[in-house]
Structure formats: structure tokens, C-alpha cells
Write a protein that holds these residues in place. Structure first.
Motif, mmCIF file in Angstrom:
data_model
loop_
_atom_site.group_PDB
_atom_site.id
_atom_site.type_symbol
_atom_site.label_atom_id
_atom_site.label_comp_id
_atom_site.label_asym_id
_atom_site.label_seq_id
_atom_site.Cartn_x
_atom_site.Cartn_y
_atom_site.Cartn_z
ATOM 1 N N ILE A 83 0.839 -1.285 0.147
ATOM 2 C CA ILE A 83 0.143 0.055 -0.075
ATOM 3 C C ILE A 83 0.810 1.206 -0.028
ATOM 4 N N VAL A 84 0.563 2.451 -0.839
ATOM 5 C CA VAL A 84 1.442 3.454 -0.890
ATOM 6 C C VAL A 84 0.886 4.148 0.310
ATOM 7 N N ARG A 85 1.982 4.400 1.372
ATOM 8 C CA ARG A 85 1.530 5.289 2.562
ATOM 9 C C ARG A 85 1.980 6.787 2.392
ATOM 10 N N ARG A 86 3.031 6.992 1.750
ATOM 11 C CA ARG A 86 3.735 8.468 1.880
ATOM 12 C C ARG A 86 3.926 8.921 0.281
ATOM 13 N N ALA A 87 4.106 10.159 0.110
ATOM 14 C CA ALA A 87 4.534 10.704 -1.256
ATOM 15 C C ALA A 87 5.373 11.934 -0.893
ATOM 16 N N ASP A 88 6.373 12.107 -1.671
ATOM 17 C CA ASP A 88 7.160 13.213 -1.635
ATOM 18 C C ASP A 88 7.672 13.334 -2.962
ATOM 19 N N GLY A 89 7.170 14.040 -3.925
ATOM 20 C CA GLY A 89 7.556 14.370 -5.164
ATOM 21 C C GLY A 89 7.375 13.059 -5.916
ATOM 22 N N ASN A 90 8.524 12.559 -6.467
ATOM 23 C CA ASN A 90 8.417 11.219 -7.220
ATOM 24 C C ASN A 90 8.768 9.960 -6.275
ATOM 25 N N ALA A 91 9.088 10.342 -5.071
ATOM 26 C CA ALA A 91 9.420 9.235 -4.118
ATOM 27 C C ALA A 91 8.075 8.894 -3.232
ATOM 28 N N TYR A 92 7.947 7.544 -3.056
ATOM 29 C CA TYR A 92 6.713 6.910 -2.437
ATOM 30 C C TYR A 92 7.122 5.849 -1.299
ATOM 31 N N GLY A 93 6.534 5.971 -0.177
ATOM 32 C CA GLY A 93 6.956 5.129 0.753
ATOM 33 C C GLY A 93 5.750 3.954 0.672
ATOM 34 N N CYS A 94 6.033 2.869 0.820
ATOM 35 C CA CYS A 94 5.066 1.943 0.662
ATOM 36 C C CYS A 94 5.185 0.756 1.696
ATOM 37 N N GLU A 95 3.926 0.335 2.112
ATOM 38 C CA GLU A 95 4.017 -1.034 3.409
ATOM 39 C C GLU A 95 3.566 -2.082 2.755
ATOM 40 N N PHE A 96 4.362 -3.100 2.916
ATOM 41 C CA PHE A 96 4.000 -4.517 2.446
ATOM 42 C C PHE A 96 2.700 -5.052 3.113
ATOM 43 N N ILE A 97 1.822 -5.586 2.301
ATOM 44 C CA ILE A 97 0.564 -6.232 2.925
ATOM 45 C C ILE A 97 0.897 -7.293 3.892
ATOM 46 N N TYR A 98 1.816 -8.102 3.470
ATOM 47 C CA TYR A 98 2.462 -9.149 4.200
ATOM 48 C C TYR A 98 3.989 -8.924 4.446
ATOM 49 N N PRO A 99 4.303 -8.588 5.622
ATOM 50 C CA PRO A 99 5.830 -8.347 5.901
ATOM 51 C C PRO A 99 6.699 -9.381 5.320
ATOM 52 N N LEU A 100 7.833 -9.181 4.754
ATOM 53 C CA LEU A 100 8.956 -9.900 4.380
ATOM 54 C C LEU A 100 9.365 -10.621 5.767
ATOM 55 N N HIS A 101 9.858 -11.865 5.883
ATOM 56 C CA HIS A 101 10.464 -12.552 6.791
ATOM 57 C C HIS A 101 11.640 -11.619 7.104
ATOM 58 N N PRO A 102 12.073 -11.576 8.339
ATOM 59 C CA PRO A 102 13.318 -10.638 8.753
ATOM 60 C C PRO A 102 14.549 -11.021 8.186
ATOM 61 N N SER A 103 14.849 -12.592 8.026
ATOM 62 C CA SER A 103 16.047 -12.910 7.103
ATOM 63 C C SER A 103 16.006 -12.645 5.647
ATOM 64 N N VAL A 104 14.832 -12.682 5.143
ATOM 65 C CA VAL A 104 14.663 -12.272 3.581
ATOM 66 C C VAL A 104 14.887 -10.894 3.335
ATOM 67 N N ALA A 105 14.677 -10.021 4.106
ATOM 68 C CA ALA A 105 14.855 -8.565 4.358
ATOM 69 C C ALA A 105 16.165 -8.340 4.582
ATOM 70 N N LYS A 106 16.811 -9.005 5.135
ATOM 71 C CA LYS A 106 18.156 -8.768 5.615
ATOM 72 C C LYS A 106 18.988 -9.088 4.453
#
Length: 107
Positions: free
Chosen positions: A77-100
Motif C-alpha cells: 500500500i502506498v503510504r507516503r508521497a514526496d515528489g516522485n518518492a513513495y513510501g510503501c508498506e507490504f501487506i504481508y511483511p517480509l521474513h526478517p531474514s529475507v529482508a536482511k
């Protein structure tokens, strides 16, 4: 590498995030419902979300799909916008080891 372009992206306040994001430099595939996917640039990533730069104009609250290198398409989901930059949140978070793993791989 995503090219020689640079983007002016402001840091978001860490207090509004669920997880600390690590800086990355990578391309991902971005798609809105009903549209073809295209490349975007990723600038940071955590298990709970990411920040991308694109010339598309997704609206805050819009559900999108992003394909990170080596992973299947993930809903966010798009949560923030700043010009052409967009902060997005995963619906189902990544497993911490996958993110790392991705944070290290995409530096």
C-alpha cells in the motif's frame, strides 16, 4: 546499477515506521491494478516496506504490486508521497531474514 540518475529524496521521520529501513540501490518492477508493470528505483527497504522513485503517480492508500529482485510479486500500500518518492508498506511483511538478505544484496 540503476543508472546514473540521482533523486532528491527526503528522509522520512523514523518514528512513523514499523522497522528501520536500510539504504539500497536497485530496480524493481511496479504495477498498479489494470496497468502494465514497469521499472522503478528502490532507495530503501525493510521487512515492512520500501521507498521507490517513479514518475507514475500512485495515490496514497492505493494497493500496488512490486517485484523485488529474486522474489515473486508482493502486494503493498502506498503510504507516503514526496515528489516522485513513495513510501510503501507490504501487506504481508517480509521474513526478517529475507529482508536482511535483500538489504545486503542490493547495497
Amino acid at each position: 546499477m540503476p543508472g546514473n540518475r540521482t533523486a532528491n529524496v527526503k528522509e522520512e521521520p523514523a518514528s512513523t515506521r514499523r522497522a528501520e529501513r536500510a539504504p539500497v540501490t536497485a530496480r524493481a518492477r511496479f504495477r498498479e491494478a489494470g496497468f502494465n508493470p514497469f521499472d522503478v528505483e528502490l532507495f530503501d527497504l525493510s521487512f515492512s516496506g520500501f521507498r521507490m522513485v517513479t514518475f507514475a503517480r500512485p495515490q496514497i492508500g492505493k494497493h500496488i504490486w512490486v517485484t523485488l529482485p529474486g522474489l515473486q510479486s508482493l502486494e503493498a500500500i502506498v503510504r507516503r508521497a514526496d515528489g516522485n518518492a513513495y513510501g510503501c508498506e507490504f501487506i504481508y511483511p517480509l521474513h526478517p531474514s529475507v529482508a536482511k538478505h535483500l538489504q545486503v544484496k542490493l547495497r
